[in-house]
Each structure stands twice: as structure tokens, then as C-alpha cells.
Motif scaffolding. Structure first.
Motif, PDB file in Angstrom:
ATOM      1  N   LEU A  97       0.998  -1.185  -0.185  1.00 13.29           N
ATOM      2  CA  LEU A  97       0.035  -0.077  -0.074  1.00 13.29           C
ATOM      3  C   LEU A  97       0.863   1.146  -0.072  1.00 13.29           C
ATOM      4  CD1 LEU A  97      -2.890  -1.074   2.423  1.00 13.29           C
ATOM      5  CD2 LEU A  97      -2.819  -0.826   0.146  1.00 13.29           C
ATOM      6  N   ARG A  98       1.788   1.338   0.702  1.00 13.86           N
ATOM      7  CA  ARG A  98       2.928   2.353   0.703  1.00 13.86           C
ATOM      8  C   ARG A  98       3.443   2.587  -0.411  1.00 13.86           C
ATOM      9  NH1 ARG A  98       4.890   0.259   6.735  1.00 13.86           N
ATOM     10  NH2 ARG A  98       3.377   1.530   8.076  1.00 13.86           N
ATOM     11  N   SER A  99       3.907   1.274  -1.328  1.00 12.73           N
ATOM     12  CA  SER A  99       4.634   1.306  -2.524  1.00 12.73           C
ATOM     13  C   SER A  99       3.962   2.253  -3.540  1.00 12.73           C
ATOM     14  CB  SER A  99       4.985   0.209  -2.894  1.00 12.73           C
ATOM     15  OG  SER A  99       3.791  -0.506  -3.352  1.00 12.73           O
ATOM     16  N   VAL A 100       2.399   2.107  -3.331  1.00  8.28           N
ATOM     17  CA  VAL A 100       1.486   2.885  -4.485  1.00  8.28           C
ATOM     18  C   VAL A 100       0.622   3.805  -3.913  1.00  8.28           C
ATOM     19  CG1 VAL A 100       1.049   0.530  -5.732  1.00  8.28           C
ATOM     20  CG2 VAL A 100      -0.559   1.291  -3.909  1.00  8.28           C
ATOM     21  N   GLY A 101       1.154   4.448  -2.791  1.00  7.49           N
ATOM     22  CA  GLY A 101       0.675   5.594  -2.223  1.00  7.49           C
ATOM     23  C   GLY A 101      -0.950   5.608  -1.876  1.00  7.49           C
ATOM     24  N   ALA A 102      -1.477   4.589  -1.414  1.00  7.26           N
ATOM     25  CA  ALA A 102      -2.628   4.194  -1.004  1.00  7.26           C
ATOM     26  C   ALA A 102      -2.943   4.537   0.322  1.00  7.26           C
ATOM     27  CB  ALA A 102      -2.978   2.776  -1.261  1.00  7.26           C
ATOM     28  N   PRO A 103      -3.597   5.623   0.505  1.00  6.61           N
ATOM     29  CA  PRO A 103      -3.954   6.015   1.956  1.00  6.61           C
ATOM     30  C   PRO A 103      -4.668   4.888   2.857  1.00  6.61           C
ATOM     31  CG  PRO A 103      -4.666   7.779   0.790  1.00  6.61           C
ATOM     32  CD  PRO A 103      -4.353   6.264  -0.327  1.00  6.61           C
ATOM     33  N   PHE A 104      -4.356   4.613   4.016  1.00  5.30           N
ATOM     34  CA  PHE A 104      -4.949   3.491   4.647  1.00  5.30           C
ATOM     35  C   PHE A 104      -4.872   3.656   6.308  1.00  5.30           C
ATOM     36  CE2 PHE A 104      -0.594   1.989   4.450  1.00  5.30           C
ATOM     37  CZ  PHE A 104      -0.395   1.479   5.876  1.00  5.30           C
ATOM     38  N   LEU A 153     -10.535  -0.477  -6.645  1.00  3.56           N
ATOM     39  CA  LEU A 153     -10.765   0.835  -7.182  1.00  3.56           C
ATOM     40  C   LEU A 153     -11.677   1.101  -8.601  1.00  3.56           C
ATOM     41  CD1 LEU A 153      -6.680   1.862  -7.218  1.00  3.56           C
ATOM     42  CD2 LEU A 153      -8.695   2.797  -5.931  1.00  3.56           C
ATOM     43  N   ARG A 154     -11.866   0.083  -9.068  1.00  8.28           N
ATOM     44  CA  ARG A 154     -12.468  -0.096 -10.511  1.00  8.28           C
ATOM     45  C   ARG A 154     -13.943  -0.289 -10.118  1.00  8.28           C
ATOM     46  NH1 ARG A 154     -11.066  -5.648 -13.786  1.00  8.28           N
ATOM     47  NH2 ARG A 154     -13.029  -4.886 -15.045  1.00  8.28           N
ATOM     48  N   THR A 155     -14.472  -0.625  -8.985  1.00  6.60           N
ATOM     49  CA  THR A 155     -15.717  -0.939  -8.672  1.00  6.60           C
ATOM     50  C   THR A 155     -16.059   0.048  -7.837  1.00  6.60           C
ATOM     51  OG1 THR A 155     -15.510  -2.603  -6.909  1.00  6.60           O
ATOM     52  CG2 THR A 155     -15.376  -3.270  -8.992  1.00  6.60           C
ATOM     53  N   GLU A 156     -17.493   0.132  -7.334  1.00  4.03           N
ATOM     54  CA  GLU A 156     -18.271   0.933  -6.522  1.00  4.03           C
ATOM     55  C   GLU A 156     -18.213   0.489  -5.022  1.00  4.03           C
ATOM     56  OE1 GLU A 156     -19.461   3.782  -7.321  1.00  4.03           O
ATOM     57  OE2 GLU A 156     -18.760   3.304  -9.451  1.00  4.03           O
ATOM     58  N   MET A 157     -17.194  -0.481  -4.737  1.00  6.10           N
ATOM     59  CA  MET A 157     -17.046  -0.780  -3.323  1.00  6.10           C
ATOM     60  C   MET A 157     -16.706   0.542  -2.437  1.00  6.10           C
ATOM     61  SD  MET A 157     -14.900  -4.295  -3.010  1.00  6.10           S
ATOM     62  CE  MET A 157     -14.251  -4.570  -4.683  1.00  6.10           C
ATOM     63  N   GLN A 159      -8.868   7.560  -1.495  1.00 11.01           N
ATOM     64  CA  GLN A 159      -8.094   7.173  -2.321  1.00 11.01           C
ATOM     65  C   GLN A 159      -7.599   8.263  -3.584  1.00 11.01           C
ATOM     66  OE1 GLN A 159      -6.509   4.243  -1.756  1.00 11.01           O
ATOM     67  NE2 GLN A 159      -8.060   4.653   0.005  1.00 11.01           N
ATOM     68  N   PRO A 160      -6.558   8.186  -4.128  1.00  6.47           N
ATOM     69  CA  PRO A 160      -6.092   9.279  -4.911  1.00  6.47           C
ATOM     70  C   PRO A 160      -6.759   9.322  -6.138  1.00  6.47           C
ATOM     71  CG  PRO A 160      -4.175   8.480  -4.236  1.00  6.47           C
ATOM     72  CD  PRO A 160      -5.146   7.626  -3.577  1.00  6.47           C
ATOM     73  N   ALA A 161      -7.476  10.343  -6.782  1.00 13.46           N
ATOM     74  CA  ALA A 161      -8.379  10.136  -7.989  1.00 13.46           C
ATOM     75  C   ALA A 161      -7.733   9.625  -9.215  1.00 13.46           C
ATOM     76  CB  ALA A 161      -8.826  11.366  -8.322  1.00 13.46           C
ATOM     77  N   GLN A 162      -6.499   9.596  -9.500  1.00  9.99           N
ATOM     78  CA  GLN A 162      -5.709   9.273 -10.535  1.00  9.99           C
ATOM     79  C   GLN A 162      -5.664   7.965 -10.266  1.00  9.99           C
ATOM     80  OE1 GLN A 162      -4.331  11.457  -8.124  1.00  9.99           O
ATOM     81  NE2 GLN A 162      -2.437  11.045  -7.538  1.00  9.99           N
ATOM     82  N   HIS A 163      -5.553   7.144  -9.268  1.00 13.03           N
ATOM     83  CA  HIS A 163      -5.345   5.985  -9.127  1.00 13.03           C
ATOM     84  C   HIS A 163      -6.923   5.029  -9.359  1.00 13.03           C
ATOM     85  CE1 HIS A 163      -2.240   5.563  -5.535  1.00 13.03           C
ATOM     86  NE2 HIS A 163      -1.804   6.218  -6.732  1.00 13.03           N
ATOM     87  N   ILE A 164      -7.899   5.740  -8.998  1.00 14.20           N
ATOM     88  CA  ILE A 164      -9.194   5.248  -9.443  1.00 14.20           C
ATOM     89  C   ILE A 164      -9.394   5.498 -11.100  1.00 14.20           C
ATOM     90  CG2 ILE A 164     -11.709   5.643  -9.475  1.00 14.20           C
ATOM     91  CD1 ILE A 164     -11.111   6.615  -6.484  1.00 14.20           C
ATOM     92  N   THR A 165      -9.140   6.497 -11.554  1.00 15.59           N
ATOM     93  CA  THR A 165      -9.184   6.668 -13.031  1.00 15.59           C
ATOM     94  C   THR A 165      -8.185   5.791 -13.779  1.00 15.59           C
ATOM     95  OG1 THR A 165      -9.644   9.220 -12.690  1.00 15.59           O
ATOM     96  CG2 THR A 165      -8.946   8.249 -15.046  1.00 15.59           C
TER      97      THR A 165
END
Length: 606
Positions: free
Chosen positions: A379-386, A571-575, A590-596
Motif C-alpha cells: 500500500l505504501r509503495s503505491v501511495g494508497a492511504p489506509f 478501485l474499479r468498482t463501487e466498493m 484514494q487518489p483520484a488518479q488511482h481510480i481513473t
């Protein structure tokens, strides 16, 4: 001195590998989970590598390797079939034979080369592997055995007997007369994919009327009292053609097959209801026959047809047997396990222990797992807040969000072996929510709206919510929702087909099918303590010990295996939330660019 046995299944669908250490199942996994190719049939290199790593050995340290069927016997059947139907099967022949001559006939050499292994190599028969996978991990010291699928070498179903460390197959039905292929023919004709869409037919059946049952029994098959039958092959095309059904089949059922993704009509629903009812009758007749000739009080099931949990539920309620045990990986993947167990018990003559209560499948939690540190590193490697929570905080927080109607990805412990997510690679929701089935089908799973979801329920609470008197840990039994939990309605009289989805039938409408049934999983503290504690926390907040449990994937993809795959699916679903180990992620953080990016990549793959 430890004894390691590697079991392999490959080259049809759902390739897999299993490793035993002194008869104990150490690891098992399907190849699809590593390659991300659904029902991958290729040689299971990655699954084997995982099994060896989990056992802590190299391939050279293996004592025995076994393949789940006999390739030369299977090739004999295929060649004989082509010769019998020639010249009609020339196109299929030209497609299949080069694969056999180039690869499948050389499986012994391939295994030795891929593993760099020179030790003993064995080949079990296909239905013998199924039978072993059904009986040996079961809790029973003795039981009748019933295996049913499409086809192995020649056998399409078999009945047998298991006693202590030995199994004996007594009778078999042979190709082309196959219950699995009959069901697959209707799967194809109703517009779904063979070898993966059969469960859709089962899910569609309650929306239809079984008006074609007599047509099937009179035209398609000659069914005997013992459950054996002959198919009328003039209606089928799988002997020499590239499709399951032919022109006469279409004429019999009022027109051509439904095209994939075309709207479902009442005909497809009625066809599904009809073949499901015929399947249940055949299974019951086979079960009566095996009961008659063995006199056993317990029954073990395997083979792809054993995944038909509606038929399993009818069989249990028939009272023919005191108890059933069904192999969780009932299809070809489980053949790798059965083949390995055959070597341990039959060839090596090891003793077998059973207590009539606990099976040896370990909840089917036999795949890879990831520590909290590994998850945090990713998670840290991809910059995902948790947020990292203590265990009790995790259950409280997730239960609270589920109670608000949120959808949670739940990634914990070891991945499940077999087609069902059993609480470690799951997507969870509130079963009380009247719109949750629609929300999860369309926004999370991206699949057909009629598809039912399964409830996970605390084992000790199951009989209060469902008409069942025993555990169902592997989601392989259908039971009715308890009458006290149902809601009365007369709206069904005015609605047809998928319109019936609009009615709330119980206090847990999201997991209650239109016929008041549910395919349930019971959860206990010993087998899966984390999932159990989450259910307890949800019960404490809501008074309800039931959650929706569906597999952590989207339509057309295998269940996720790694934190990276879980995060991308999230990211790709509505979870709304993702819980991986003790790490909790909220979608809106989560960063908007990750979801996009995740959704763009998914669009390009589609």
C-alpha cells in the motif's frame, strides 16, 4: 522421514496443484489465480511453484508426483469418437488432434521437464481422482461415493464405496451419455458459456416454469430407475461438431439458441427450470441406487455436477442418507487433490483417521496468504492511504459500515481452494438491505441482475434463519429461509420472470431467492476466526448474524489472489471500503488518479 506428494490437474479447465506432507494437505491452488485467466487449463507452473514454496521444498525433494487422469485412455476415447462420427467431425478433429500430438500425449515428459523431476510418476483415472477427493478428506470412516461430471477418460459418472483407507468404484456410466454434458447443452442453448455458466442456469431456474420436463424425458434421454440413461444423440452436436446442440434441438425448443448477452426471455427461464428439475431427478435416482447397493448411511460427492447446490439440498432433504460431504473443489481442480490422496492411501497403504465430525479440508483455506507487513509495504509503495487498526477495532468499524449499507472488500488469511469465496477473498454486504442484490450485481460484480448472492451465517445461528440442521461450511447446500424470517406477499401472482426480483421476501431479502431458498455458508470460530468475529460484531450491532458473501472479483475474472489485485478491483468498482489484514481503506480517500487509471485499464481489457 517426511513424504511429499504433488498432485496435478491440467489441460481441460481449472488446472491446479496440491501438495501433501505425510497425507496432510499443505497447499492447494488453481492456476487461474496466478495467471488471471479464468478457468486456465494450462500446465499449472505457478500453482506448483506456490505449493512447493508453502511446503518449503524443491521439486527434487518430492517423493511422488501424480496426474489426475490417464491421457492415453482419454486420447483413445477422443480418437474413437472422431472415427465413429467421420466425416462430420473433421473440423473439430483438425483443431484437437494437433494439440494432442504436440502436447497432451507427452504429459509424462512435460511434467519431468517442467519440474526437473526424475522420481516416481503416476496417472490416476479421472473419476477415481474425483472419488478420492470426495471420500478421503471427508469426516466419514465409510461412505457411499457418487461422482458426476462432463466426461473424464470414458466415464461420465460413477458410484462407489469408501472404507477407511480404500475406495472402490462399482459402476460407471460412459460417454457420450453424460449428466454434466446434458446440463452444459442447456447452458450453451440459453446463451451462457459452457464450463463456467452452468451456475447461471441454476440461478435462473427459479424464475421459470419447468414446462419442458416431459419433452426432455421423452425426447432427449431414456432415464432408468437406477439413474442411468441414454441420450438421444440426434439432438446433440458435441460428438463431432463445434457446438453443444444441433438443429433438431433448436426445433424441439422453439428456435435457435439465445445469443450471449441477448435479453433473457421466458423460454430461457423455463428451459433452465426444466433441466434443473431433470438433473435433480437423475441425481436422486443415482443416490437411491448407490444407497441400495452399498447400504451406507453417508454419501460423498464430487465432480462438476456436485457444485449444483440446489440438487445437493434436495438430496439432503430426501433423507436417503444421514449426512453428505461434498468436495469444495468438486470440479477438475479437486482432481489434483484426489490423485495425491490416492497415492498416499492406496499406493503407500497409509492408515486413515476419521472422527465422523471434522473433515481434513481445513476449511479449504489452502492458498497463498499475506502478512500485515506485506500488505502495508504494498500500500505504501503505491501511495494508497489506509488506516491500521487493532483487530477488535477492525471488526467494529467494518461491521458499522456494513450496517450503514456500505459494501466492503474483505481480504484475509489464506486464499480458498475451489470456486467459492468462503470469507477470505470476499465482497461483503448487508443481507437486510432490500436493494443490495441489485447494487452488488450491477455496480460491484458487473453481472446479470438475476444472479443470487449467498449468505454467510454464524454456524450456531443457522437453524434460526434457515431450514437446516447441520453446518454448510463450503456453500454447497441450498436451504430455505426459515418461515419465521419470511415476509408474506401476494405480489408474485401478478409478476413474471425477472419482475419477481422486485419483491422483498424475507428479513434478509438480498440473499433470499425467488423460491425462498439460499445457498448458505456457515461460519465457525475454529475454521475462520476473523470472519466469525466480524459476523459476531455485525450481529451485536444489528441483531442479524447474516452477511452477503460473494467472491472478490468482477465478472469474467478469477477471484483476487494478491493485495495488488484486491486494490485494483476495489478501485474499479463501487466498493466503499477495503479491509486487507488489519489495514482499512476508504474509497473516497484514494487518489483520484488511482481510480481513473484502474478503471481505464479495466475498460481497455474489456
Amino acid at each position: 522421514m517426511r513424504t511429499y506428494i504433488l498432485g496435478i490437474s491440467a489441460f481441460y479447465h481449472d488446472s491446479a496443484a496440491v501438495i501433501l506432507k505425510d497425507g496432510e494437505i499443505i497447499a492447494a491452488a488453481q492456476e487461474e489465480r496466478f495467471t488471471r485467466k479464468k478457468h486456465d487449463h494450462a500446465f499449472p507452473q505457478r500453482a506448483i511453484a506456490y505449493c512447493l514454496k508453502e511446503a518449503g521444498i524443491s521439486a527434487r525433494q518430492l517423493d511422488h508426483v501424480v496426474f489426475y487422469e490417464k491421457p492415453f485412455l482419454k486420447f483413445n476415447r477422443i480418437l474413437e469418437t472422431y472415427l465413429t462420427t467421420a466425416p462430420l467431425g473433421i473440423r473439430s478433429f483438425l483443431m484437437a488432434i494437433p494439440v494432442w500430438l504436440g502436447q497432451k500425449l507427452w504429459i509424462p515428459d512435460l511434467i519431468r521437464k517442467e519440474l526437473n523431476y526424475n522420481g516416481p510418476l503416476y496417472f490416476a483415472e479421472h473419476h477415481e481422482s474425483h472419488a478420492a477427493s470426495a471420500f478421503f478428506p471427508s469426516p466419514f470412516s465409510r461412505a457411499a461415493i457418487l461422482t458426476m461430471d462432463g466426461v473424464g477418460e470414458w466415464a461420465t459418472s460413477s458410484i462407489g464405496l469408501g472404507r477407511d483407507n480404500a475406495i472402490e468404484l462399482l459402476f460407471e456410466q460412459q460417454f457420450p451419455h453424460s449428466l454434466g454434458l446434458l446440463y452444459s447443452a442447456f447452458t450453451y442453448f440459453t446463451g451462457f458459456k459452457v464450463n463456467s455458466g452452468e451456475y447461471k442456469v441454476m440461478g435462473l431456474a427459479p424464475y421459470g416454469e419447468p414446462r419442458f420436463v416431459q419433452t426432455i424425458l421423452e425426447e432427449l434421454l431414456d432415464l432408468k430407475e437406477d439413474g442411468s440413461f441414454k441420450l438421444n444423440m440426434k439432438y446433440f452436436n458435441y460428438l463431432g461438431g463445434l457446438t453443444m446442440t444441433g438443429r433438431r434441438f433448436a426445433q424441439l425448443f422453439g428456435g435457435p439458441p439465445r445469443k450471449p448477452e441477448a435479453p433473457l426471455t421466458q423460454r430461457e427461464m423455463d428451459l433452465a427450470a426444466s433441466v434443473q428439475q431433470v438433473t435433480e431427478e437423475i441425481v436422486l435416482r443415482m443416490a437411491r441406487h448407490v444407497k441400495k447397493i452399498t447400504g451406507e448411511k453417508k454419501l460423498c460427492l464430487a465432480g462438476g455436477v456436485a457444485l449444483n447446490c440446489v440438487a445437493n439440498g434436495k438430496l439432503l432433504r430426501s433423507g436417503l442418507f444421514d449426512d453428505l460431504w461434498i468436495q469444495p473443489a468438486a470440479g477438475d481442480a479437486g482432481g489434483a487433490l484426489g490423485a495425491a490422496l490416492l497415492i498416499h492411501y492406496h499406493y503407500l497403504k497409509n492408515k486413515r483417521q476419521s472422527d465422523e465430525k471434522l473433515d481434513r479440508q481445513k476449511g479449504s483455506y489452502l492458498g497463498p496468504q499475506f502478512s500485515d507487513e506485506q500488505i502495508k509495504t504494498f500500500l505504501r509503495s503505491v501511495g494508497a492511504p489506509f488506516e491500521e487498526l487493532a483487530e477488535d477495532q477492525l471488526y467494529e468499524k467494518v461491521a458499522a459500515e456494513l450496517a450503514k449499507g456500505k459494501v466492503v472488500g474483505w481480504f484475509q488469511g489464506r486464499m480458498e481452494f475451489g470456486p467459492r469465496a468462503l470469507g477470505n477473498r470476499s465482497i461483503l454486504g448487508d443481507a437486510r438491505h432490500p436493494q443490495m442484490q441489485r447494487i452488488m450485481n450491477l455496480k460491484i460484480k458487473f453481472r446479470e441482475s438475476f444472479r443470487p448472492f449467498a449468505p454467510a451465517v454464524l454456524e450456531e445461528e443457522a437453524s434460526a434463519w434457515f431450514k437446516i440442521d447441520r453446518p454448510s461450511p463450503y456453500m454447497l447446500l441450498v436451504a430455505d429461509v426459515h418461515p419465521e424470517k419470511r415476509l408474506t406477499s401476494d405480489q408474485d401472482m401478478h409478476l413474471k420472470g425477472l419482475e419477481r426480483l422486485k419483491i422483498n421476501r424475507s428479513q434478509i431479502p438480498a440473499v433470499t431467492h425467488v423460491d425462498y431458498s439460499a445457498r448458505l455458508q456457515t461460519v465457525n470460530a475454529q475454521t475462520n476466526p476473523r470472519f466469525y468475529r466480524l459476523l459476531k460484531a455485525f450481529q451485536a450491532k444489528t441483531g442479524c448474524p447474516v452477511l452477503i458473501n460473494t467472491s472478490f472479483n468482477v465478472r469474467g475474472e478469477p477471484i483476487v489472489a494478491t493485495p495488488q489485485e484486491a486494490y485494483q478491483c476495489f478501485l474499479r468498482t463501487e466498493m466503499d471500503w477495503l479491509a486487507m489484514g488489519r489495514c482499512l481503506l476508504r474509497k473516497e480517500d484514494q487518489p483520484a488518479q488511482h481510480i481513473t487509471k484502474a478503471r481505464q485499464e479495466a475498460f481497455e481489457l474489456d
